[in-house]
Design an enzyme around this catalytic site. Structure first.
Site, short mmCIF file in Angstrom:
data_model
loop_
_atom_site.label_atom_id
_atom_site.label_comp_id
_atom_site.label_asym_id
_atom_site.label_seq_id
_atom_site.Cartn_x
_atom_site.Cartn_y
_atom_site.Cartn_z
N ALA A 82 1.69 3.99 5.73
CA ALA A 82 2.62 3.33 6.65
C ALA A 82 4.06 3.43 6.17
O ALA A 82 4.84 2.49 6.24
CB ALA A 82 2.23 1.87 6.88
N ASP A 93 -7.21 -4.00 0.68
CA ASP A 93 -6.83 -4.02 2.10
C ASP A 93 -8.09 -4.14 2.96
O ASP A 93 -8.15 -3.64 4.09
CB ASP A 93 -6.03 -2.76 2.47
CG ASP A 93 -5.26 -2.90 3.79
OD1 ASP A 93 -5.02 -4.04 4.23
OD2 ASP A 93 -4.91 -1.87 4.39
N HIS A 111 -7.47 6.35 2.08
CA HIS A 111 -6.03 6.06 2.20
C HIS A 111 -5.19 6.95 1.30
O HIS A 111 -4.09 7.36 1.68
CB HIS A 111 -5.75 4.60 1.85
CG HIS A 111 -6.12 3.62 2.90
ND1 HIS A 111 -7.41 3.23 3.14
CD2 HIS A 111 -5.35 2.95 3.80
CE1 HIS A 111 -7.44 2.35 4.12
NE2 HIS A 111 -6.20 2.17 4.55
N ILE A 130 -5.71 4.28 10.79
CA ILE A 130 -6.53 3.58 9.81
C ILE A 130 -6.24 2.09 9.91
O ILE A 130 -5.08 1.67 9.98
CB ILE A 130 -6.25 4.10 8.39
CG1 ILE A 130 -6.67 5.57 8.25
CG2 ILE A 130 -6.99 3.26 7.36
CD1 ILE A 130 -6.34 6.17 6.91
N ALA A 131 -7.30 1.29 9.93
CA ALA A 131 -7.16 -0.16 10.14
C ALA A 131 -7.76 -0.92 8.96
O ALA A 131 -8.86 -1.44 9.03
CB ALA A 131 -7.84 -0.56 11.45
N HIS A 140 0.82 -1.22 0.00
CA HIS A 140 0.00 0.00 0.00
C HIS A 140 0.86 1.28 0.00
O HIS A 140 1.03 1.95 1.00
CB HIS A 140 -1.05 0.03 1.10
CG HIS A 140 -0.64 -0.43 2.47
ND1 HIS A 140 0.44 0.07 3.14
CD2 HIS A 140 -1.22 -1.34 3.29
CE1 HIS A 140 0.52 -0.52 4.33
NE2 HIS A 140 -0.46 -1.37 4.44
#
Length: 377
Positions: free
Chosen positions: A213, A267, A244, A301-302, A209
């Site tokens: 991260a 995701d 995202h 964000i999960a 992604h």
């Protein structure tokens, strides 16, 4: 069993053309242009695109792949199939090694059945500074023997492992993964530009992604994003949900990497298709509000509540990709990365009849997997 689809607008990697296609015993046997030579099932001018290939997916319909429960996994796969995803890689999240091994072994059974296309280990060998929705207490320093054990637990179905290249021992693990035929993905990383380049040189070929991260782009400190975007060996994942990644950043990535190196991913986590509420991602509590999943503690964000049909539609409507470009990013590019492009990823003679029918608004009206309709048409 033979079926001919006529009056279709067929989206290939090169173009969109009016035409027809014939399917026999679950495979595409003919793809033609213009009027079909005989009768068939009319699609009324709707689009036919290849079934979507999602290489980064944690679940959906209230079911979670990290749980390692076969029935949950089947439910998640069935849900995403209804949104056009005909090939799914089950992504795990950071957890105790024994739990990861157990989940990988359980999911390997579904890989052998053809329900799943493989297992992706996202963690535990990632940066504590960029762990996002991974439990920092369970992160580990890369260890070659441990990783070999996880790969073994997947019984030949480990497709990918995400690792932060700056961690001690990470480059040796990347090399081992490549030797084992497992895709080494670089992500959840606080690496510098040079450390990321070292990870690529060791064999890393995916940006987990992209943008998320990892350190942001900076003109004096380019960090991992510039290294991953500019290297021709790297395929970049994009979570195109508007949460995202901003559409402008999707366009930026595409302008550098093109459809050949851009893979749309979801995701997705368990809340996908269910709605707002309380969930779990691995060992961590997640709250979903207005369709956005965040950790109950800390607010990171999960994962997402995205489906591939939405990612595809956004790519065309909001990000400016053509239909062939979006189809490559959603199907052929991930299929090629996973070594599955001989069977799936494009509307091509000889491949599995994994197809999605879309109306003028790019809404799914039909889904076929290996010649059998699961939605519509």
């Amino acid at each position: 069993m033979s079926i001919t689809l006529v009056d279709a607008r067929i989206v290939t990697p090169e173009d969109v053309h009016d035409g027809w296609l014939t399917i026999e015993d679950g495979r595409i046997t003919h793809v033609g242009r213009g009027a079909a030579p005989g009768a068939g099932l009319s699609l009324g001018g709707r689009y036919v695109v290849p079934g979507f290939v999602d290489q980064h997916n944690h679940g959906g319909a209230g079911a979670s792949f990290p749980a390692g429960d076969p029935e949950e996994a089947r439910r998640a796969v069935a849900f995403h199939l209804g949104h056009g995803t005909t090939t799914v890689v089950a992504s795990l999240v950071t957890g105790p090694l024994e739990e990861l091994a157990r989940a990988a072994s359980a999911l390997a059974d579904l890989c052998e059945e053809g329900v799943l296309a493989g297992v992706h280990f996202e963690g535990p060998y990632i940066s504590a500074a960029r762990c996002g929705a991974h439990d920092p207490a369970l992160l580990r320093t890369p260890d070659r023997a441990e990783v070999a054990g996880l790969v073994k637990a997947a019984r030949g179905h480990a497709r990918m492992l995400t690792i932060a290249p700056e961690l001690p021992g990470a480059l040796d693990v990347v090399r081992d993964l490549v030797d084992a035929g497992v895709v080494a993905a670089l992500g959840h990383s606080d690496a510098t530009h040079d450390q990321t380049l070292a990870g690529i040189e060791a064999g890393g070929t995916v940006a987990t992604h992209l943008y998320n991260a990892m350190p942001s782009l900076h003109h004096r400190d380019p960090g991992p994003i510039a290294a991953l975007l500019q290297d021709e060996r790297v395929t970049v994942e994009l979570i195109n949900d508007g949460v995202h990644v901003h559409p402008a950043m999707v366009r930026l990535a595409y302008s550098v990497a093109g459809a050949g190196r851009t893979a749309l991913v979801t995701d997705a986590m368990a809340a996908t298709g269910v709605g707002d509420g309380s969930y779990r991602l691995g060992n961590l509590a997640v709250e979903v509000k207005d369709g956005v999943a965040r950790l109950a503690e800390g607010g990171s964000i999960a994962g997402s509540t995205l489906t591939m049909d939405v990612a595809f539609r956004r790519a065309v409507r909001l990000c400016g990709l053509s239909l062939p470009e979006a189809a490559r990013a959603a199907s052929l590019t991930p299929a090629r990365l996973l070594g599955l492009d001989d069977r799936v990823g494009s509307v091509t003679t000889g491949k599995d009849a994994d197809l999605v029918v879309l109306d003028e608004e790019l809404t799914v009206t039909g889904v076929m997997k290996r010649g059998a309709w699961h939605v519509g048409p």
